[in-house]
Design an enzyme around this catalytic site. Sequence first.
Site, PDB file in Angstrom:
ATOM      1  N   HIS A  73       0.817  -1.219   0.000  1.00  0.00           N
ATOM      2  CA  HIS A  73       0.000   0.000   0.000  1.00  0.00           C
ATOM      3  C   HIS A  73       0.854   1.273   0.000  1.00  0.00           C
ATOM      4  CE1 HIS A  73      -3.673  -2.243   0.287  1.00  0.00           C
ATOM      5  NE2 HIS A  73      -3.323  -2.804   1.429  1.00  0.00           N
ATOM      6  N   ASP A 105      -2.567 -10.522  -2.885  1.00  0.00           N
ATOM      7  CA  ASP A 105      -3.127 -10.098  -1.599  1.00  0.00           C
ATOM      8  C   ASP A 105      -4.615  -9.790  -1.807  1.00  0.00           C
ATOM      9  OD1 ASP A 105      -1.911  -8.759   1.186  1.00  0.00           O
ATOM     10  OD2 ASP A 105      -3.800  -7.860   0.526  1.00  0.00           O
ATOM     11  N   HIS A 164      -6.290  -7.383  -0.620  1.00  0.00           N
ATOM     12  CA  HIS A 164      -6.512  -5.946  -0.787  1.00  0.00           C
ATOM     13  C   HIS A 164      -5.837  -5.474  -2.062  1.00  0.00           C
ATOM     14  CE1 HIS A 164      -6.698  -6.792   3.550  1.00  0.00           C
ATOM     15  NE2 HIS A 164      -7.664  -5.890   3.562  1.00  0.00           N
ATOM     16  N   ASP A 176      -4.365 -13.095   2.744  1.00  0.00           N
ATOM     17  CA  ASP A 176      -5.614 -12.744   3.407  1.00  0.00           C
ATOM     18  C   ASP A 176      -6.849 -13.073   2.567  1.00  0.00           C
ATOM     19  OD1 ASP A 176      -4.630 -10.889   1.687  1.00  0.00           O
ATOM     20  OD2 ASP A 176      -4.754  -9.195   3.057  1.00  0.00           O
TER      21      ASP A 176
END
Lengths: 552, 436
Positions: free
Chosen positions: B112, B151, B153, B240
């Site tokens: 991020h 991931d 996200h 995740d």
Amino acid sequence: MYLGLDVGGTHTDAVLIDNNKIVASFKAPTDHKNLLTSINRALAEVTKSVDRSAIKRINLSTTLSTNAIVENKTEKVGVIISGGPGIDPESFRLGDFFYVIPGSIDHRGTLIKDLESAGVKAALEECAGKNVRVYSLVTKFSTRNPGEEEYLAEKVGDQADFVSLGHRLSGQLNFPRRVGTAYFNSAVWRLYNQFCDAINESLKELGIDTQVNVLKADGGTMPLSLSRELPVETILSGPAASIMGIISLCDITDDSIILDIGGTTTDIAIFASGAPLVERQGISFASVPTLVRSLLARSIGIGGDSRISVQSGKVTVGPMREGPSMAEGGPVITLVDALNYNGTISYGNTAASKKGVDEAAKKAGMKADVLVKASIEFAVGFITDQVNAMLAEINDKPVYTIHEMLENRAIVPEKVYLMGGPAQGFARYLHASFNKEVIIPREYAVANAIGAALAKPTFQVELFADTSKGQLIIPNLNIREKVAGDYTVEQAEDEARSYLVDYCKRMGIQSSVKDIEIIESSSFKMVQGYFSTGRDIRVKCQIKPGVEGGIA
Amino acid sequence: MIKAKNRMGLIFFPAYDWAIDPSHPEREERLLYTQDQLWEEGIFDIEGIHEFKPDIATEEDVMRTHFCFPDVRTVTTESHMISAGGAIKAARIVMDGEVDKAFALVRPPGHHAMKSVHGNRGFCNINNEAIMVEYIREKYGTKKIAIVDTDCHHGDGTQDVYWHDPNILYISIHQDGRTLYPGSGHVPELGGPCARGKTINIPLPPATSDEGFLYAIDNIVLPILADFKPELIINSAGQDNHYTDPITNMNFSAQGYAILNEKLNPDIAVLEGGYSIQGALPYVNLGIVLAMAGVDYSMVREPDYNYEALRQDRNISGYIEKVADAVLDAYRNPPKDKNAVKYGDYNVRKKQIYYDTDGIRESQIESVMACKKCPGVLHIESSSSANPLSFGIEIPFGACRSCRDEGLRVFRDAKDSRKYRTIHFINRFDKEYIRV
């Protein structure tokens, strides 16, 4: 008086030490067919002119278990294991009676799936039919929850003369190694115990009534009586004997390189601030990794009797050994002959060395002194490279905290300690190659037996506490207890220490509190969702390797 | 003894003494059970698998990649430098041929973190993969690299770093941004005007199972990779998507992750998120390590795995097929970027960035040269609630001479203007990284 006895691959050495002095020593070739004969002779010879009742302790380093495994003279073992999710346990198959039972325990020690009782029953019936009398019972994560191994032991019952339970051998995590360790432990159990009986018989005959310990690969000792249950701990104790010997003979305080140059191999060990380093997980043996603690030592295929070969002008030494040097009547020229040739040493029949080197040089079409120089350079260069590679590996050892990452101290040896038969011949070459001081202790020829004689006991426990489950476990001491929710890492350290002390007292392990140290200690807060559920506490505690006194 | 088909390096750095805060998902305990599982499995006794110690990334490694405001030290801790250093070590051992593949199991994560850094967003400060990729390009000259981000996200940070770079293909598979942080990662996000189609987003609906993920790999990712022909494939390996993850809504399993990894066949994997530290990470990481090493992983299963309960709904499968068609179409025929605004030779966009962990708001004006010969000189004017007006200039990797000259001019002008508290100058042409 302390008696040290090292039954090595080539020689059996014995020393008797009184008040930091060597009172008697003995050296003879080992009779591999009958180790007991070698031991009895050494014991009798080394004690013949002393008062045998004054011997306070006998420490014995023996290749019995090692040889039994290498020569495949072990007993058939019923290996019953359970893996659960992960790598296929079939990959760890050992022996002809190997059974994988469905069932699983997770990394927290939570029983996920019971062992399939039908599978256990079938395995045991088959073993009974083939008259298998010793067993190794291992489940994954049994050091977190030994319940399933104990269940298996119950099922085996009278069918076994002896069982090895994985969690009782080590508290470390490593399922395949636990399987290997338990397998070897059972495989040599009967032979080893017969040997212990015979030793006791011999001592009785000699009129020696004293404490007997055996040496382990980690340079420590354990009482003979205790080793009967843990014979696997006695494998590969030879290099440890030599390393403990050099500690007895020299006051080592710095980072150092230890080289034990033998006939066939050179053993390398590294000391950090005067203390020997230990293998991260355990020793590998007969290409099976185990959890047997061991001093960090590497054996390389260069020794005094290593053959010198020339191929298209290129001189190499080792790793083959084809009999002794020509100086000792061997068939091919070896390093000893090369060192004899240029006068570095004067060993055995120097004329034979000279003749052999001259002939080999002529055959290879090179000058004899060039051949000699090249072979010594090759050997010394090889040893130097291997030492440096080992150092690089040690200094590059992974760490898991930022603190260790930033504070990590590299090991930078300042001295080279040299021992073994051909040690003298190599001293000046190694000095030049390493550019470090080279020290050869006086009594290096029987350093191994001295190391055995003076080695102190070692032992290690690992404590694992989970305050959310309210449980504490020390697997190899078979301790399981309840703990309160506010149990702390400090309490865990105290408890690990006191359990270790208690155990030593019970087992007749003589050690002092100052030798006990906490080597790892951690406490993690466990969080589930957004709430703290307890702490995961881990403590490793050991009696560190060391020697009692030394040689003045 | 087991022998690995691929020589494999594992850089394991769990940072047992670092947390964002004591009960934060990104805390000391995160990789503890993974370590227990890997140790208990005897991973390092497998012939061919070796453990390596991470490097510590240098300030230069970070400055080569990011504009850090006000400076590198303020926005990082030692743990970030070791985590990025772990990724660099993974790259080094692969590029030097010491191993065939490497997996940096390091924390904290990085995907991020954007080009400009004012603080922590989405648990990330600096971008481990981007720092690694820039290290690889500078030291080994590798030209075409693909980053596949698995991931859950959207990797908005990595997307931002490579938005304008036609030589780095960034593919992110993630839970649809309409249902999860950071909210971005929609199919039409395809990269800047000169790098259209080199950013690919595959948003999957909540409750996607192994079936849907592997469908996306087989039908979207692998065909695009085959077309792009990267010299190196990197997996941003977030864990995740797992059905037990506490902060996401997907149904992916350890087997699924292992199969995905085998299909993707990355040269290097770098751990990203994944916060089901007991129920998922030990098994997912084991599965990935075995798959990368080429060792049988068919018996790696979560203890509570239940195929029936995780079976993918037919509607979801149908939806994912439509997503696949849309993504492939966008890759092959990327539409013009409607939001691109041109000022002179520059493409300009305005961005508002929120740093959720640190509560910082940043406003940016990003300008990139519409260059035909190279990715184009780039500059970012940035201010935030943490820092006054600051400036970053990048002469990119592979820059042409005129973009290099333009970059030097912009840097000079920025200094002369005295408008900026901090100016960061990344000059990849001359390998100069300056902060004034």
